[in-house]
Design a protein around this motif. Structure first.
Motif, PDB file in Angstrom:
ATOM      1  N   GLY A  10       0.875  -0.479  -0.239  1.00 28.64           N
ATOM      2  CA  GLY A  10      -0.228   0.033   0.050  1.00 28.64           C
ATOM      3  C   GLY A  10       0.828   0.599  -0.362  1.00 28.64           C
ATOM      4  N   ASP A  11       1.867   1.256   0.944  1.00 23.30           N
ATOM      5  CA  ASP A  11       2.731   2.413   1.195  1.00 23.30           C
ATOM      6  C   ASP A  11       3.309   2.417  -0.658  1.00 23.30           C
ATOM      7  N   ARG A  12       3.638   1.743  -0.582  1.00 26.24           N
ATOM      8  CA  ARG A  12       4.160   1.815  -2.605  1.00 26.24           C
ATOM      9  C   ARG A  12       3.044   2.464  -3.987  1.00 26.24           C
ATOM     10  N   ASP A  13       1.834   1.576  -3.356  1.00 30.31           N
ATOM     11  CA  ASP A  13       1.224   2.551  -4.116  1.00 30.31           C
ATOM     12  C   ASP A  13       0.824   3.830  -3.988  1.00 30.31           C
ATOM     13  N   ARG A  14       1.135   3.926  -3.008  1.00 25.99           N
ATOM     14  CA  ARG A  14       0.272   5.792  -2.470  1.00 25.99           C
ATOM     15  C   ARG A  14       1.770   6.076  -3.024  1.00 25.99           C
ATOM     16  N   ALA A  15       2.995   6.047  -2.686  1.00 26.66           N
ATOM     17  CA  ALA A  15       4.061   6.752  -3.249  1.00 26.66           C
ATOM     18  C   ALA A  15       3.928   7.564  -4.812  1.00 26.66           C
ATOM     19  N   LEU A  16       3.558   5.749  -5.493  1.00 25.01           N
ATOM     20  CA  LEU A  16       3.033   5.996  -7.111  1.00 25.01           C
ATOM     21  C   LEU A  16       1.884   7.492  -7.143  1.00 25.01           C
ATOM     22  N   MET A  17       1.144   7.109  -6.426  1.00 25.16           N
ATOM     23  CA  MET A  17       0.220   7.598  -6.316  1.00 25.16           C
ATOM     24  C   MET A  17       0.455   9.793  -6.615  1.00 25.16           C
ATOM     25  N   ASP A  18       1.528   9.655  -5.441  1.00 28.41           N
ATOM     26  CA  ASP A  18       1.983  10.941  -5.321  1.00 28.41           C
ATOM     27  C   ASP A  18       3.104  11.933  -6.120  1.00 28.41           C
ATOM     28  N   GLY A  19       3.432  10.809  -6.959  1.00 27.26           N
ATOM     29  CA  GLY A  19       4.312  10.975  -7.530  1.00 27.26           C
ATOM     30  C   GLY A  19       4.544  11.739  -9.027  1.00 27.26           C
ATOM     31  N   GLY A  20       2.782  11.586  -9.012  1.00 25.34           N
ATOM     32  CA  GLY A  20       2.492  12.128  -9.978  1.00 25.34           C
ATOM     33  C   GLY A  20       2.968  12.254 -11.596  1.00 25.34           C
ATOM     34  N   THR A  21       3.662  11.024 -11.920  1.00 25.99           N
ATOM     35  CA  THR A  21       3.798  10.302 -13.165  1.00 25.99           C
ATOM     36  C   THR A  21       2.974   9.313 -13.660  1.00 25.99           C
ATOM     37  N   ILE A  22       1.928   8.817 -13.509  1.00 26.05           N
ATOM     38  CA  ILE A  22       0.977   7.729 -13.891  1.00 26.05           C
ATOM     39  C   ILE A  22      -0.285   8.756 -14.954  1.00 26.05           C
ATOM     40  N   ASP A  23      -0.478   7.921 -15.914  1.00 29.21           N
ATOM     41  CA  ASP A  23      -1.690   8.300 -16.701  1.00 29.21           C
ATOM     42  C   ASP A  23      -2.996   7.789 -15.328  1.00 29.21           C
ATOM     43  N   PRO A  24      -4.008   8.020 -16.095  1.00 29.78           N
ATOM     44  CA  PRO A  24      -5.254   8.324 -15.325  1.00 29.78           C
ATOM     45  C   PRO A  24      -6.253   6.649 -15.245  1.00 29.78           C
ATOM     46  N   LYS A  25      -6.030   5.890 -16.062  1.00 34.43           N
ATOM     47  CA  LYS A  25      -5.704   4.325 -15.642  1.00 34.43           C
ATOM     48  C   LYS A  25      -4.916   4.301 -14.741  1.00 34.43           C
ATOM     49  N   GLN A  26      -3.895   4.510 -14.613  1.00 37.34           N
ATOM     50  CA  GLN A  26      -2.921   3.040 -13.760  1.00 37.34           C
ATOM     51  C   GLN A  26      -3.611   4.143 -12.039  1.00 37.34           C
ATOM     52  N   LEU A  27      -3.954   5.148 -12.514  1.00 35.50           N
ATOM     53  CA  LEU A  27      -4.485   5.971 -11.145  1.00 35.50           C
ATOM     54  C   LEU A  27      -5.484   5.118 -10.358  1.00 35.50           C
ATOM     55  N   THR A  28      -6.483   4.950 -11.568  1.00 30.10           N
ATOM     56  CA  THR A  28      -7.803   3.898 -11.818  1.00 30.10           C
ATOM     57  C   THR A  28      -7.632   2.656 -10.538  1.00 30.10           C
ATOM     58  N   GLU A  29      -6.847   1.825 -11.595  1.00 26.18           N
ATOM     59  CA  GLU A  29      -6.405   0.543 -11.325  1.00 26.18           C
ATOM     60  C   GLU A  29      -5.672   0.255  -9.658  1.00 26.18           C
ATOM     61  N   LEU A  30      -4.392   1.317  -9.158  1.00 26.76           N
ATOM     62  CA  LEU A  30      -4.422   1.686  -8.430  1.00 26.76           C
ATOM     63  C   LEU A  30      -4.795   2.155  -7.007  1.00 26.76           C
ATOM     64  N   GLN A  31      -6.094   3.202  -7.126  1.00 26.39           N
ATOM     65  CA  GLN A  31      -6.949   3.388  -5.789  1.00 26.39           C
ATOM     66  C   GLN A  31      -7.771   2.094  -5.879  1.00 26.39           C
ATOM     67  N   HIS A  32      -7.853   1.696  -7.141  1.00 26.33           N
ATOM     68  CA  HIS A  32      -9.104   0.202  -6.883  1.00 26.33           C
ATOM     69  C   HIS A  32      -8.040  -1.086  -5.953  1.00 26.33           C
ATOM     70  N   GLU A  33      -6.336  -1.625  -5.776  1.00 23.70           N
ATOM     71  CA  GLU A  33      -5.883  -1.903  -5.501  1.00 23.70           C
ATOM     72  C   GLU A  33      -5.649  -1.539  -3.778  1.00 23.70           C
ATOM     73  N   LEU A  34      -5.444  -0.110  -3.774  1.00 27.22           N
ATOM     74  CA  LEU A  34      -5.048   0.335  -2.266  1.00 27.22           C
ATOM     75  C   LEU A  34      -6.822  -0.266  -1.366  1.00 27.22           C
ATOM     76  N   ASP A  35      -8.351  -0.243  -1.923  1.00 24.08           N
ATOM     77  CA  ASP A  35      -9.023  -0.093  -1.295  1.00 24.08           C
ATOM     78  C   ASP A  35      -9.124  -1.994  -1.198  1.00 24.08           C
ATOM     79  N   THR A  36      -8.535  -2.391  -2.195  1.00 24.48           N
ATOM     80  CA  THR A  36      -8.991  -4.174  -2.354  1.00 24.48           C
ATOM     81  C   THR A  36      -7.703  -4.436  -0.503  1.00 24.48           C
TER      82      THR A  36
END
Length: 245
Positions: free
Chosen positions: A79-105
């Motif tokens: 989860g920490d890695r996923d949040r770090a990726l989201m906070d980095g601002g280098t991913i596209d909206p689709k990846q962002l949605t996938e990461l958010q779904h993964e974080l929820d899971t």
């Protein structure tokens, strides 16, 4: 066989002494203190078995705790890695949605694991309390076992001392008894019966059976130095009372 009345009186004393030795030996084999010791040993062993089982259960549950803690740590790190990726601002909206779904899971998974860990920790707390209780019980039973063993040893030592004294008296007594008379007595004892017994009214003091009138008449007519036998049990029948002075 003939034997002086004094010799027969000594034989009566010997029979009484042998009966005493028999009682001592029977008590030594059936000591209440030995039974109490046996019960203490069983109680201590059973408590020790319960303690061992609790230790195994605690070891097993500690493995479960370690497993849950490891899984929770792994989920948290992901989860920490996923949040770090989201906070980095280098991913596209689709990846962002996938990461958010993964974080929820991952969050649901972590919550489930933490709930399971809490249940296991509560169970461990119960087992630890049982362990401490049984450990204290084992300590108490160990004290009881030690006390019971000491009492049993003391009782055994006292009986051994009494037996040794009686055997010493027996040796002194038999030294003064005619060899033939003593041999007859010992042969009778070797057959599993009483070696000799006094005539008590119409009853043999060895087997406790009443003697018929004909035999009693024959016994009464026999010389006092005649060594008689009980017609029922064959023990030497002594028409004397008291002991050798």
């Amino acid at each position: 066989m003939k034997a002086e009345v004094r010799q027969q009186r000594s034989l009566l004393e010997l029979a009484e002494l042998d009966a005493e030795i028999g009682r001592i030996e029977h008590r030594a084999k059936n000591l209440p203190e030995q039974r109490a010791l046996g019960e203490a040993q069983v109680g201590h062993r059973e408590a020790g078995d319960r303690l061992a089982a609790l230790r195994i259960a605690l070891a097993d549950i500690d493995e479960q705790v370690a497993k849950f803690e490891g899984e929770i740590d792994s989920v948290r790190q992901r989860g920490d890695r996923d949040r770090a990726l989201m906070d980095g601002g280098t991913i596209d909206p689709k990846q962002l949605t996938e990461l958010q779904h993964e974080l929820d899971t991952l969050h649901r998974r972590q919550t489930s694991l933490e709930d399971s860990l809490l249940d296991v920790l509560e169970r461990r707390e119960e087992l630890a309390a049982d362990h401490q209780r049984v450990l204290a019980e084992v300590d108490d039973l160990q004290t009881m076992l030690s006390d019971a063993r000491e009492v049993c040893e003391q009782a055994g030592a006292q009986l051994a001392h009494r037996r040794a004294e009686s055997l010493s008296r027996r040796a002194d007594l038999t030294a003064g008894i005619d060899e033939s008379l003593l041999a007859l007595y010992e042969r009778q004892r070797s057959r599993g019966g009483v070696g000799a017994g006094p005539l008590q009214g119409r009853r043999c003091g060895a087997c406790r059976i009443e003697i018929d009138k004909g035999e009693l008449a024959r016994i009464a007519a026999a010389p006092e130095d005649e060594v008689l036998r009980c017609p029922e049990c064959s023990a030497i029948l002594l028409r004397v009372t008291g002991s050798h002075a």
